[in-house]
Design a protein around this motif. Sequence first.
Motif, short mmCIF file in Angstrom:
data_model
loop_
_atom_site.label_atom_id
_atom_site.label_comp_id
_atom_site.label_asym_id
_atom_site.label_seq_id
_atom_site.Cartn_x
_atom_site.Cartn_y
_atom_site.Cartn_z
N THR A 1 -7.54 -74.40 1.82
CA THR A 1 -7.58 -75.12 0.55
C THR A 1 -7.83 -76.60 0.79
O THR A 1 -7.77 -77.08 1.92
CB THR A 1 -6.25 -74.97 -0.23
N LEU A 2 -8.11 -77.29 -0.31
CA LEU A 2 -8.38 -78.73 -0.21
C LEU A 2 -7.12 -79.49 0.23
O LEU A 2 -7.19 -80.59 0.73
CB LEU A 2 -8.89 -79.27 -1.54
N SER A 3 -5.96 -78.88 -0.01
CA SER A 3 -4.72 -79.51 0.41
C SER A 3 -4.39 -79.21 1.87
O SER A 3 -3.37 -79.64 2.38
CB SER A 3 -3.54 -79.03 -0.46
N ARG B 1 -8.78 -66.98 -6.33
CA ARG B 1 -9.10 -68.37 -6.69
C ARG B 1 -10.55 -68.49 -7.15
O ARG B 1 -10.87 -69.19 -8.10
CB ARG B 1 -8.86 -69.29 -5.49
N ASP C 1 -9.88 -78.51 -8.33
CA ASP C 1 -8.41 -78.49 -8.39
C ASP C 1 -7.86 -77.09 -8.23
O ASP C 1 -6.71 -76.90 -7.83
CB ASP C 1 -7.93 -79.06 -9.73
N ARG D 1 -6.69 -76.14 -4.63
CA ARG D 1 -5.55 -76.79 -3.97
C ARG D 1 -4.42 -75.77 -3.84
O ARG D 1 -4.43 -74.71 -4.49
CB ARG D 1 -5.07 -78.00 -4.79
N SER D 2 -3.45 -76.09 -3.01
CA SER D 2 -2.30 -75.19 -2.96
C SER D 2 -1.03 -76.00 -3.22
O SER D 2 -0.75 -76.93 -2.49
CB SER D 2 -2.22 -74.49 -1.59
N PRO E 1 -2.48 -74.28 -6.87
CA PRO E 1 -3.61 -74.72 -7.71
C PRO E 1 -3.14 -75.62 -8.85
O PRO E 1 -2.06 -75.42 -9.40
CB PRO E 1 -4.17 -73.41 -8.25
#
Lengths: 341, 249
Positions: free
Chosen positions: B126-128, B140, B209, B212-213, B215
Motif C-alpha cells: 500500500t501507499l502507507s 481494493r 486513498d 492506503r492501509s 483505506p
Amino acid sequence: MSAAVDSADLAIETHGLTKRFRTQVAVDGIDLAVPRGAVYGFLGPNGSGKTTTIRMLLGLVGATAGSARVLGDEMPRRLDAVLPRVGALVEGPAFSPYLSGEQNLRRFDAADRHAPSRTRDARVAAALDRVGLSHAARKKAHAYSLGMKQRLGLANALLMPRELLVLDEPTNGLDPQGTREVRALVRSLAADGTTVFVSSHLLAEVEQLCTHVGVMSAGRLVTQGTLEEFRSTGEERVEVLTADPGAARAVLVRLGLVVDGVAGTAGLETLLASAPRPAQGAGADDAALVTARLSGDSPAPDAIVAALVRDGVRVRGFAVRRTSLEQRFVELTGEGFDVVA
Amino acid sequence: MLGALALIPILIAIAIRVSGGASAGRGPAFLDQITGNGLFVGMTALVVATPLFLPLTIGVVAGDSIAGEASLGTLRYLLVAPAGRIRLLVVKYVVAAVFCAAAALTVVVVGSLIGWALFPIGPVTTLSGGQLTVGEGLLRFLAIGAYVTVSMLGLSAIGLFLSTMTTVPVGAMAATAIIAVAAQIAGALPQLEWLHPWLFTDRWLDFADLLRSPPLWDSFGANALLQFAYIVVFGALAALRFTTKDVLS
C-alpha cells in the motif's frame, strides 16, 4: 354540417385546438368530433396539420391553446389513463434496426406499464399473426421492406385490446394486397366496436372505409360529418351524349330536370369523353353533350334513358355523375401542388 | 465498447512485457509497479482510461439515450405506449449507470487477469507501506473500480440532459465528451482554482486513498457528494426539458 352529438359518445373531442410553432400556425382552432364506433377519415393535403393534430391527441406535442378529450378523458393531463386504450401508428412505423420484428414489439410492449408481461408472448404472436408477419418475426427490422415495416407498425398498435386506433397513413408503402388486407383489418376492428381515426390523402381508400370524414386545409378543419353528408352536399347530374341535343333537352325539361348546358363535345373532359364514337366522317362532331341537374323528385336514371329513347333521341352515351369525393376535396382544399407553408 | 475498453489493460500489459519494464517516475501512475506485481495492470489501465477513453464511451451511451430513440423515431412509440416521460428518463439513466459500472469493472478485471497471466503476482504494497494479501488487494481494486464508476455518474447525467436537447445522437455524444475534456482542462489551469471544487472531474483521479492501509474513504465520500449534486442538477434539467418537449421526430 356536423350533427350535435352528446359528448359522452365521442371518442375524440377537441375545442379550439391550436398549435403554433414560433410564428407558424400549424393547427388553427379545430373542433373535432369523432363518435365512438366510427371509422373517421381525416383528410387533408400534405402540410395541412393532420399529423400535428394527431401528435397533440396522443400527448406527444403540447397544444398552444384549446382542449382535447380522448375516450372521455382530458389530454394530455390524463395521458396515463388514456394511452393504454389507444393504439397508434404515427407518421410511419419506426423500429430499432438491429432487433427482430418480434423483439421490437416486445420492447414497445414492455414500455407500457399496463401490458401484463405474463401474456406478452401470446399477445406479440397474435399481433404478428393478425398482420401476416408471423413468418418474418425473427428477421431483423432493418431487413424489412417498407410494407413489412408498415405491417409491424400496425401489429404494434394491436398489441393490446384497444378502444381507439389512431392510424396515420396506414397503407403507405403497401402493395395492393396489403392495402386490401389493411382495409379488411380496419373493418373487422370497427365491427368489434373499435373507433378508428385514420388520416389519409388517398380518397378512394377513405371512400371505401370510412363512416365519417373531416377535412383539414391550412390548419383548419373545413368540414366534418358523415360520409353521406359530405357527399350529398355535392349535386348529382346526368349527362347525355346525343346527336339530337334539342330533342333531348325537351325530354329532360319535360321530366322536370333543370338543363344547364348543351355543348359540343370537342375539348370536353367528361366521363363520356371516352364513350364510343362513330368513325370519322360519319358525323363524329355532330354530337353534343346535354347536362342537367338531378333533384330529389327526378325520375330514376333508367327511366330517363327510356323516355329519351321513346322520343327517338339517339342516345350515344348516358351517365349519372355524382360529385366525387375528390372533387369535393379539391373544392374544399384548393387546387394545386403548393404545400401550404 | 466494453471490448475496446478491455484492450487498454491488454495493450499496457503487452507493452510492458515486451519492453521489459518501466523506470520509476515516468509514464502513468503505477506503471513501474507492474513488472513487480501484475495486479497493477488494472490500476494503471484505470488511470489511463479515466480522463479520456472512459468519458468518451460514457458520452456515447448517455448521449445516445434519448436522442438515439428520437432519431430512429422509436421515441414517439415508446411515449404513446405509454412509457411515461419521467420513467423513460430514469430507465435510460439507470442503463447509463450500469454501463459505467460495467466499463470500470471490465478494465479492472481484464487488467488483473492479463497481469496475472504475464507477470508475477504478489502481495500488494500500500501507499502507507503496509502489505495486503492478493485477495485483499483485489478487493481494493474493486473498490477503486466503484470509485471510477461513481466518478462517471455526474457525466452520465450531463449526457442524458444533452440527449434530451437534440434528435441528432452524434451531437449529444460529442458535446458530452467535449464537456468532460473541457472540465479537465479547466481543472488543470491554476488560474481557475476557485472553480476547481465545482468541476465534476475534480476528484476523478483521487482514488489513491483507497490504497492506503487502512483505506481512507474521505475522498470517496466527497466525490460521491460531488457527483450526486451533478446528478440532481442535470437530472432535474433533463426532466424539465423532456417533460415539456414537443416530440416531433
